[in-house]
Design a protein around this motif. Structure first.
Motif: not given
Length: 212
Positions: A38-39, A41-44, A50, A52
């Motif tokens: 992920g990157r 700002g994005q929720t993985v 989870t 973020r």
């Protein structure tokens, strides 16, 4: 003729053995971790938690508050402190996200041990996310703090894997390898320009937020 054929067969078998040896899976590849990318700002979403990443800060020094036994102090980075602010939530059962590292072109860096406390068995004065026990339905925001050379910041990624609550009550257990761990790899967006912003004039007296 038979001798030539035997030599050719032996050579072929030797080549096959070398090729098989070179393709044998490493321990890491065979047993995990299972990676999701992920990157910032994005929720993985992993099976057990989870994460973020909300923001990345740089700091030259960090303020450590006083305790019953110690005075307030200001700790200085050997290189530069990279503070990764993230929100983590357990999904099904309590979990530690204790195995964190900053993956850089110069190798992996683990959370700094400069935040106070009495060693591996005691919690630091400033609590990083590595020490937090996450509960389902209760997301918590806090920080991972790394002390890295300024040249290592560009391109750095955050790697975080889950840890069973009963397996990681103390600091020195947190770096033990785990078979089939779930691991989030987060691109922190640290291109050359952003890395220069964090490292060229990092602020002093940074206050690391407690998990909330």
């Amino acid at each position: 003729m038979r001798r030539i054929a035997s030599i050719a067969l032996a050579a072929a078998l030797a080549c096959a053995a070398v090729a098989l040896q070179s393709t044998r899976w490493s321990y890491t590849r065979a047993y995990g971790p299972f990676v999701r990318n992920g990157r910032i700002g994005q929720t993985v979403t992993e099976p057990r938690f989870t994460i973020r990443v909300d923001r990345v800060d740089g700091a030259r020094t960090i303020d450590v508050p006083p305790t019953q036994y110690t005075k307030a102090q200001q700790i200085t980075a050997t290189g530069v402190f990279v503070v990764v602010l993230a929100t983590i939530e357990a999904r099904r059962s309590p979990v530690y996200a204790g195995q964190a590292r900053l993956h850089t072109r110069y190798g992996d860096y683990f959370p700094t041990d400069k935040l106070g406390g009495g060693g591996g068995l005691s919690q630091p004065v400033v609590t990083p996310l590595s020490y937090v026990r996450f509960e389902p339905g209760l997301p918590r925001r806090g920080a991972y703090v790394f002390d890295v050379p300024p040249a290592a910041v560009a391109g750095a990624r955050l790697y975080v894997s889950d840890h069973d609550a009963e397996d990681a009550p103390f600091g020195f257990y947190r770096d033990d390898p785990r078979r089939f761990a779930a691991e989030a790899h987060v691109d922190l967006g640290l291109d050359t320009a952003e890395a220069a912003r964090l490292t060229s004039r990092p602020p002093s007296g940074y206050s690391v937020p407690e998990p909330s």
